[in-house]
Each structure stands twice: as structure tokens, then as C-alpha cells.
Design an enzyme around this catalytic site. Structure first.
Site, PDB file in Angstrom:
ATOM      1  N   GLY A  36       0.754  12.183  -6.454  1.00  0.00           N
ATOM      2  CA  GLY A  36       1.297  13.509  -6.194  1.00  0.00           C
ATOM      3  C   GLY A  36       0.221  14.561  -6.323  1.00  0.00           C
ATOM      4  O   GLY A  36      -0.483  14.590  -7.338  1.00  0.00           O
TER       5      GLY A  36
ATOM      6  N   CYS B 101       5.920  11.102  -7.153  1.00  0.00           N
ATOM      7  CA  CYS B 101       5.492  11.522  -8.474  1.00  0.00           C
ATOM      8  C   CYS B 101       4.791  10.427  -9.266  1.00  0.00           C
ATOM      9  O   CYS B 101       4.955   9.247  -9.000  1.00  0.00           O
ATOM     10  CB  CYS B 101       6.682  11.965  -9.323  1.00  0.00           C
ATOM     11  SG  CYS B 101       7.620  13.276  -8.586  1.00  0.00           S
TER      12      CYS B 101
ATOM     13  N   TYR C 260       1.319   0.031  -0.395  1.00  0.00           N
ATOM     14  CA  TYR C 260       0.542   1.252  -0.174  1.00  0.00           C
ATOM     15  C   TYR C 260       0.379   2.189  -1.378  1.00  0.00           C
ATOM     16  O   TYR C 260      -0.713   2.664  -1.644  1.00  0.00           O
ATOM     17  CB  TYR C 260       1.178   2.043   0.982  1.00  0.00           C
ATOM     18  CG  TYR C 260       0.564   3.402   1.205  1.00  0.00           C
ATOM     19  CD1 TYR C 260      -0.743   3.534   1.635  1.00  0.00           C
ATOM     20  CD2 TYR C 260       1.291   4.572   0.959  1.00  0.00           C
ATOM     21  CE1 TYR C 260      -1.317   4.795   1.822  1.00  0.00           C
ATOM     22  CE2 TYR C 260       0.728   5.821   1.149  1.00  0.00           C
ATOM     23  CZ  TYR C 260      -0.572   5.931   1.591  1.00  0.00           C
ATOM     24  OH  TYR C 260      -1.132   7.166   1.770  1.00  0.00           O
TER      25      TYR C 260
ATOM     26  N   ASN D  65      10.015  10.230 -11.968  1.00  0.00           N
ATOM     27  CA  ASN D  65       9.534   9.612 -10.740  1.00  0.00           C
ATOM     28  C   ASN D  65      10.716   8.851 -10.140  1.00  0.00           C
ATOM     29  O   ASN D  65      11.258   7.947 -10.786  1.00  0.00           O
ATOM     30  CB  ASN D  65       8.369   8.652 -11.048  1.00  0.00           C
ATOM     31  CG  ASN D  65       7.852   7.926  -9.810  1.00  0.00           C
ATOM     32  OD1 ASN D  65       7.264   6.864  -9.921  1.00  0.00           O
ATOM     33  ND2 ASN D  65       8.056   8.495  -8.634  1.00  0.00           N
ATOM     34  N   GLY D  66      11.100   9.241  -8.931  1.00  0.00           N
ATOM     35  CA  GLY D  66      12.232   8.582  -8.291  1.00  0.00           C
ATOM     36  C   GLY D  66      13.113   9.603  -7.604  1.00  0.00           C
ATOM     37  O   GLY D  66      12.697  10.743  -7.360  1.00  0.00           O
TER      38      GLY D  66
END
Ligand code: SF4
Length: 469
Positions: free
Chosen positions: A34, A8, A248, A108-109
Site C-alpha cells: 500500500g 493494505c 503477485y 487488511n481485507g
């Protein structure tokens, strides 16, 4: 492509007359985090409205949907989810109305204790609408007996464990929360008199905002008409920034964890060239993931960098979706070799990671078919041997080629002349000198936040699988 997938990206803005439009732009910049769904919630001071759909940001929003999100504060979310879980119900923001009023959340997570909390909440009468771990936070918030909204938020986030960078929106405030380990990034900035919070600074660049600082690990920031209030309600915990953000996930034009991603990624290539030198005529990146590291490798080794593989940027993810007959062409459609660069050359092929190895093998074959005399694969991180439990979609351990094969077996599978990875020491030295501050569990199998050892249950998909069954 055979890559880890970030789950996310989040964005929030407070005090801007075009909050929803700014959030739309911010999400545009975060699209790489995302691509399954996108959503925005906005408040006009009285009411929080929401719009979310499956698809890319550009497809989900148009002038009409954005004009239906009036107000000076907004939050937004882009989400990646695994196959079979691309449901609108799981798209974010998630908005609820409860005794404390409306609240929307973007996450996010990944919460490692979501399953237990969910079971307790269901036993106590909660009815869940989605199978996302994030919804647990909202149920905890709704049940909180705290007198103020701020205290109820702190009480709810204090009960969850794992990785969470959150932005929340109520009628009159924007809240940003980062877990005490600081797994996922979250940056704070200004746009004139407004406040901006987002996963990566590239979103600030797009809207002309200025980066101020990171939301600190363990910090809860509440922004309202009274200004910015910061509290640190969590007990201290060792820092565990996700090192894969630098390898990345993050865009190279972003700063994450206070460092330029481009600079770190180029550094990875420099260190890799020192550690794993090879005689060759040309350095070729696997685009786009290997470009920065290949530049560093070429710079350090003195071997010229050439773009021997060209990526088609206009291939949508739909192309590689369901039919096996179409999937067969996946890599060829995305990448095409440049014969004039590769023919009769000894090639160093640089990429950032190998997950299952299937794509890497196709690329090695492609480079060889274009005439390369030798193909030497160099990877700018250590072998990925263990899954992630903190918000990154990874295959099970049994599917990670480096977890089940020796280096020589992987080289043989890839059909490369040689294969070498960056060492863990090399990775840490390229990222930062404070080795203790990064999570590197996918390379070591040692996890900074404990979870029950039943991997099947605790893979990040577990919650979804349990609900679906
Ligand atoms: S396990 Fe790997 S991908 Fe997951 S948070 Fe740690 S470093 Fe990042």
C-alpha cells in the site's frame, strides 16, 4: 501498471522499548502492500497516540513524528486506495476513545457485510467519521456491553464477515485477529522478549525478528503483560487463503500461508513451461512481477533467461497520475527494452497476470520495436475473469479483458504471436497439494463467502460510493 492492487499491510509489536521505530521499519518492508497512506499508533501504557499521513512510509515519518509516539507497543498500517478515495480520514490506524477506553485498529481485507452493519449502526445513532469498512468494527466494539475489553473485541469481530487480518492496540494490549477463512496472511513472531505480528515475514526479517507461526484462521490473539492468550471464537469455516498473494502480491522473500513465495512463484513458471511450451531463443520477464516465474520457465524449458526489459525503480506513482499527456509515457518511463538481447530473437515474455491488457499490449509492442522476431506471451496464472470482494482492488468484471474476450481475441489485442495462461490445475499444483484451502474466485467467479448478487453494490468500492453520493 495494469495490476490488481492489494489494499493494505499491517504490523504490530508488543514489549519493545522502541516500538514505534520498529513499526516504522516493519511498514517500510510492507510498503509494496500500500502506497497511499501510512500510519502508526503507539501506547506508553497510559495513552495511545497516533500519527498518520498520506504518502510513502519514508515521507510520512521522521525522527520528530516517531519521537512523538512513545511506548513499548505499537501498530502500523500502509494503505492503498482507489482514485478519489485517498483521504486522510480513511488512513489507518483508526483510533477511538469509548467506554472500554482507547483502541486503535489496522485492517487488511474487506468486510462483505459492512454496508448492512453500517446502516444498522447509523439507525441506532452511530456517527461515522470515515467511509472505510473498518470503522464498523470500532462502532460495534464501542457499543458492546461485554464486561472485559477482550470480550468486547471478540463480540465486535464476531459480527463482521469477509476478509480481515486485524491488529488492534489498546492502552495495555496488542490484539491480532484473522478471519475464519484466512483470506489474508498474518504472521506471528518474536524479537527477543517482544511479540511481533505482521502481514508478511519480510517485515520480521528487516527488524531481526523470528517467525514463530501464522495467526491461525479464526484465531484471536491477545498479548498483554500477562503473556499471549489465544481464543477461537468463530464457527469453523472452509479455508480460503488468497492464492493471488502467491501469484503477485506478497514479496518473494516472504513466507505466506506457511510457504516460500519465491519457491511457489518459481514453481508457477516451471509448471507453465511444461503446460505451454514454445520454441524460442530467450525467456524475458516483465520486471519485477514476472521475474520468479520467468526463472522457473527458463529452468524447466532450458531456454536462457535474459533481462530484456529494464525497470526504472525510481519512478514514483505521481508520474503516472493525472495529466493524460504525462500518462501517455507511463510504461516507457517504467520499462526500457534492451535491444542487444531482443533483436532478431524469438522471445517468451513472462508475466504474472493480465488485467485490462492495456499495459501488456504496450510491452509487447515495445519488445517488438526493439527487434524481436516473435513475441510469445506466457502468464503464470489463469485468466482473471471476476472481481475480488476480499480486500483487493480489482476493476469491474466488464473491464477484465479475460471476462469479455476469448483467448484468441486477447492474443490479437496484445499483438502477440502466441498467448497462453497457466491452467487452474497447474496453479493449484504449484501452490499446494491441498487444493481446497485456497480462494481462487477471481479465476472462477465462485465465491467462498456469500454476498448479495448485486455486483455494483457489493464491489469493495460500494461502501465508499454510497457514502460519497
Ligand atoms: S478473489 Fe482472487 S484476489 Fe480476491 S481473495 Fe480470492 S484469490 Fe485473492
Amino acid at each position: 501498471m495494469d495490476k490488481f492492487k492489494d489494499e493494505c499491510g499491517v504490523f504490530g509489536i508488543f514489549g519493545h522499548t522502541e516500538a514505534a521505530n520498529m513499526t516504522y521499519l516493519g511498514l517500510y518492508a510492507l510498503q509494496h502492500r500500500g502506497q497511499e497512506s501510512a500510519g502508526i499508533a503507539a501506547s506508553d501504557g497510559e495513552l495511545v497516540r497516533i500519527s498518520r499521513e498520506m504518502g510513502y512510509v519514508a515521507d510520512v515519518f521522521d525522527e520528530e513524528t516517531l519521537s512523538g509516539l512513545p511506548g513499548a507497543s505499537a501498530i502500523g498500517h500502509v494503505r492503498y486506495s482507489t482514485a478519489g478515495e485517498s483521504k486522510l480520514l480513511n488512513a489507518q490506524p483508526i483510533l477511538i476513545d469509548c467506554a472500554h477506553g482507547q483502541i486503535a485498529v489496522c485492517h487488511n481485507g474487506n468486510l462483505v457485510n459492512a454496508k448492512e452493519l453500517r446502516e444498522e449502526l447509523v439507525q441506532a445513532g452511530s456517527i461515522f467519521q470515515s467511509n472505510s469498512d473498518t470503522e464498523v468494527i470500532l462502532h460495534l466494539y464501542a457499543r458492546s456491553k461485554a464486561r472485559s475489553i477482550d470480550d468486547a473485541i471478540v463480540e465486535s469481530v464476531s459480527q463482521v464477515q469477509g476478509a480481515f487480518s486485524l491488529v488492534m492496540l489498546t492502552r495495555d494490549r496488542l490484539v491480532a485477529v484473522r478471519d475464519p477463512h484466512g483470506f489474508r496472511p498474518l504472521a506471528l513472531g518474536r524479537l527477543d522478549r517482544s511479540w511481533v505480528v505482521c502481514s508478511e515475514t519480510c517485515a520480521m526479517d528487516l527488524i531481526g525478528a523470528t517467525y514463530e507461526r501464522d495467526v491461525e484462521p479464526g484465531e484471536v490473539i491477545v498479548i498483554s503483560s500477562d503473556g499471549l492468550k489465544s481464543v477461537k471464537p468463530f464457527p469453523p469455516a472452509p479455508l480460503a487463503h488468497c492464492i493471488f498473494e502467491h501469484v503477485y502480491f506478497a514479496r518473494p522473500d516472504s513466507y505466506v500461508f506457511g510457504r516460500s513465495v519465491n519457491e511457489v512463484r518459481t514453481n508457477l513458471g516451471r509448471v507453465l513451461a511444461r503446460e505451454q511450451a514454445v520454441g524460442a531463443d530467450v525467456v524475458v520477464p516483465v520486471p519485477d512481477s514476472g521475474v520468479c516465474a520467468a526463472m522457473g520457465f527458463a529452468e524447466e524449458s532450458g531456454i536462457p533467461l535474459r533481462m530484456g526489459l529494464i525497470r526504472n525503480h525510481y519512478v514514483g506513482r505521481t508520474f503516472i497520475q493525472p495529466q493524460a499527456s504525462i500518462r501517455h509515457f507511463g510504461v516507457k518511463v517504467k520499462l526500457n527494452p534492451v535491444r542487444s538481447i531482443l533483436d532478431a530473437q524469438r522471445v517468451v515474455l513472462v508475466d504474472d497476470s493480465i488485467v485490462r491488457g492495456t499495459t501488456s499490449r504496450k510491452i509487447v509492442r515495445m519488445v517488438r520495436a526493439a527487434g524481436a522476431k516473435e513475441v510469445h506471451v506466457r502468464i503464470s496464472c489463469p485468466p482473471t475473469i471476476s472481481p475480488c470482494f476480499y480486500g483487493v482492488d480489482t476493476p469491474r468484471k466488464s473491464e477484465l479483458i479475460a471476462a469479455t474476450h476469448t483467448l484468441e481475441e486477447i492474443r490479437d489485442y496484445l499483438e502477440a504471436d502466441s498467448l497462453a495462461y497457466l491452467s487452474l490445475e497447474g496453479l493449484l499444483s504449484a501452490v499446494d497439494t491441498q487444493h481446497g484451502s485456497y480462494c481462487r474466485s477471481c479465476y472462477t467467479g465462485i465465491y467462498p463467502v456469500e454476498f448479495p448478487r448485486d455486483e455494483r453494490q457489493y464491489l469493495q468500492l460500494a461502501l465508499k460510493e454510497i457514502v460519497a453520493s
